[in-house]
Design an enzyme around this catalytic site. Structure first.
Site, PDB file in Angstrom:
ATOM      1  N   ASP A  68     -36.088  71.954  59.078  1.00  0.00           N
ATOM      2  CA  ASP A  68     -35.183  74.221  59.058  1.00  0.00           C
ATOM      3  C   ASP A  68     -35.373  74.198  58.446  1.00  0.00           C
ATOM      4  O   ASP A  68     -34.545  74.450  57.175  1.00  0.00           O
ATOM      5  CB  ASP A  68     -33.422  72.813  60.087  1.00  0.00           C
ATOM      6  CG  ASP A  68     -32.942  73.806  60.554  1.00  0.00           C
ATOM      7  OD1 ASP A  68     -33.192  75.137  59.521  1.00  0.00           O
ATOM      8  OD2 ASP A  68     -31.394  73.941  60.369  1.00  0.00           O
ATOM      9  N   GLU A 161     -25.169  69.773  51.376  1.00  0.00           N
ATOM     10  CA  GLU A 161     -25.331  70.040  53.019  1.00  0.00           C
ATOM     11  C   GLU A 161     -24.355  69.414  53.422  1.00  0.00           C
ATOM     12  O   GLU A 161     -25.363  67.907  54.057  1.00  0.00           O
ATOM     13  CB  GLU A 161     -27.063  70.604  52.768  1.00  0.00           C
ATOM     14  CG  GLU A 161     -27.385  70.867  54.392  1.00  0.00           C
ATOM     15  CD  GLU A 161     -27.194  70.571  54.826  1.00  0.00           C
ATOM     16  OE1 GLU A 161     -26.144  70.585  55.920  1.00  0.00           O
ATOM     17  OE2 GLU A 161     -27.953  69.750  56.435  1.00  0.00           O
ATOM     18  N   GLU A 170     -18.984  65.042  62.376  1.00  0.00           N
ATOM     19  CA  GLU A 170     -19.118  63.968  61.527  1.00  0.00           C
ATOM     20  C   GLU A 170     -18.344  63.725  59.424  1.00  0.00           C
ATOM     21  O   GLU A 170     -18.469  63.068  58.953  1.00  0.00           O
ATOM     22  CB  GLU A 170     -21.101  64.262  60.558  1.00  0.00           C
ATOM     23  CG  GLU A 170     -21.755  63.208  61.910  1.00  0.00           C
ATOM     24  CD  GLU A 170     -23.157  63.948  61.093  1.00  0.00           C
ATOM     25  OE1 GLU A 170     -23.717  62.563  60.224  1.00  0.00           O
ATOM     26  OE2 GLU A 170     -24.066  63.710  61.476  1.00  0.00           O
ATOM     27  N   HIS A 310     -31.446  73.327  63.053  1.00  0.00           N
ATOM     28  CA  HIS A 310     -31.057  72.827  64.031  1.00  0.00           C
ATOM     29  C   HIS A 310     -30.159  71.901  63.898  1.00  0.00           C
ATOM     30  O   HIS A 310     -29.641  71.174  65.175  1.00  0.00           O
ATOM     31  CB  HIS A 310     -31.481  70.938  62.898  1.00  0.00           C
ATOM     32  CG  HIS A 310     -31.077  70.837  61.884  1.00  0.00           C
ATOM     33  ND1 HIS A 310     -30.585  71.562  60.892  1.00  0.00           N
ATOM     34  CD2 HIS A 310     -30.148  69.228  61.959  1.00  0.00           C
ATOM     35  CE1 HIS A 310     -29.245  71.027  59.715  1.00  0.00           C
ATOM     36  NE2 HIS A 310     -28.800  70.272  60.737  1.00  0.00           N
TER      37      HIS A 310
END
Ligand code: SAH
Length: 370
Positions: A68, A161, A170, A310
């Protein structure tokens, strides 16, 4: 770059293949130019169960992220074009994966980088660091941020990230905030330091039919009980910008250097004004991130008007089709909260109403990212 984009972020990716470090007299020439193929090493110890519970142990996920370029190139540019931030600084890479961000930081002149990774990928990261000659600058630590001790009391920079689908899925943001509160020196910096969530509305008849209404009649049988479940699950997919019917509304901006974990649960009002006569089948959420401490504001958007990432976009289908005329508006609010049972899941509540000439609707819908 994109006309009508809702943000002021300067986009930094892909188009230029710049890899040189800006403004350094002493560019170390440590690019790994050895492209010779090495034998893949089979890890016989791993089973599919390991990968299921620890998906980052598998290189496939990390490869998707590395490929990505919007994502990875932006981080690279942030680091290489702002070496003044890194020179002689101690950096903590939260969730290092392959160690890519740590390598960028080391190459940019960081004094030391602690690369923390909880999955089995930490072993690979160690090898990668060694293979590229950075063992003296990068220390890979295998373990959960929340469970390990750093060899130093404080760090100058935290880089990570951590963003998930819909930004918050998440819930790795909590891990970054935990690391920040525990180790970041006063006036230290967090990269990225800004994340914003947006909402817009789209025409999406074909997909809604295919994904949701499908269950109403399956080879002549009523399976609409599954429809109820499927509409509650936001769909992560790419949206064509031509599907956008309304303006894009900023829902929430988070200052990662100051916020608390509670700030990631919120209710935000919105007003989406139709820019043409059309039907609306879904609301779409996406996010931007920014690195405001850079010499020039840098960041990227995951919105439908920007180059694909992504993360794609997150589509929330509406129970019924809204018929809107240009200028009419949908007002409402979105509530975002961590799921109480599983904090990695996100609960979303959408309240919306339209009081138009051809359609009047007022409704609350619940969604769950899982
Ligand atoms: N920094 C890498 C990987 C990002 S993916 C890159 O940019 O390519 C996020 C990584 O964080 C995953 O590898 C995951 O295993 C790791 N991670 C998630 N939660 C963590 C935690 N609590 N402690 C340590 N690592 C964590």
């Amino acid at each position: 770059m994109n006309g009508g984009k809702p943000t002021k972020i300067r986009f930094e990716y892909g188009d230029d293949e710049e890899e040189a470090i800006a403004a350094t007299g002493s560019c170390s020439n440590l690019d790994n130019e050895d492209s010779s193929m090495s034998e893949p090493v089979a890890d016989d110890d791993k089973t599919s169960a390991d990968y299921y519970f620890d998906s980052y142990s598998h290189f496939g996920n990390l490869q998707e992220m590395l490929k990505d370029v919007v994502r990875t190139k932006t981080y690279q540019n942030v680091i290489y074009r702002n070496t003044f931030l890194f020179k002689d600084k101690i950096v903590l890479d939260v969730g290092a994966g392959t160690g890519i961000l740590s390598l960028f930081c080391a190459k940019a002149g960081a004094k030391h980088v602690y690369a923390v990774e909880c999955s089995q990928m930490a072993d690979m990261a160690k090898e990668i660091v060694e293979a590229n000659g950075y063992s003296n600058v990068i220390t890979v630590l295998k373990g959960k941020i929340e469970e390990l001790d750093l060899p130093v009391p404080q760090v100058d920079i935290i880089i990570s990230e951590w963003m998930g689908y819909f930004l918050l899925y998440e819930n790795m943001l909590n891990t970054v905030l935990y690391a920040r509160d525990k180790w970041l020196v006063n006036n230290g910096i967090v990269l990225p330091d800004n994340a914003s969530l947006y909402l817009t509305a789209i025409e999406d008849a074909e997909y809604k039919e295919d994904k949701i209404e499908f269950w109403n009649n399956v080879y002549g049988f009523d399976m609409s009980c599954i429809r109820k479940q499927s509409i509650m699950e936001p769909l992560v997919d790419t949206v064509d910008q031509n599907q956008i019917v309304t303006n894009c509304q900023l829902l929430k901006t988070m200052d990662i250097s100051k916020m608390t974990s509670g700030d990631a649960s919120f209710t935000a009002p919105f007003k989406l004004v139709a820019e043409r006569d059309d039907y609306i089948h879904a609301l779409v959420a996406y996010f931007d991130v920014a690195f405001t401490v850079c010499h020039k504001l840098t960041g990227f958007s995951t919105g439908p008007r920007s180059r694909n990432t992504h993360w794609k976009q997150t589509v929330l289908y509406l129970e019924e089709v809204l018929t809107v005329r240009e200028g009419e508006f949908i007002t409402g609010s979105m509530t975002v909260a961590q799921n109480k049972k599983n904090p990695r899941d996100v609960d979303i509540t959408l309240k919306y109403s339209l009081n138009g000439q051809r359609c009047a609707v007022s409704r609350t819908q619940h969604y769950k990212m899982r």
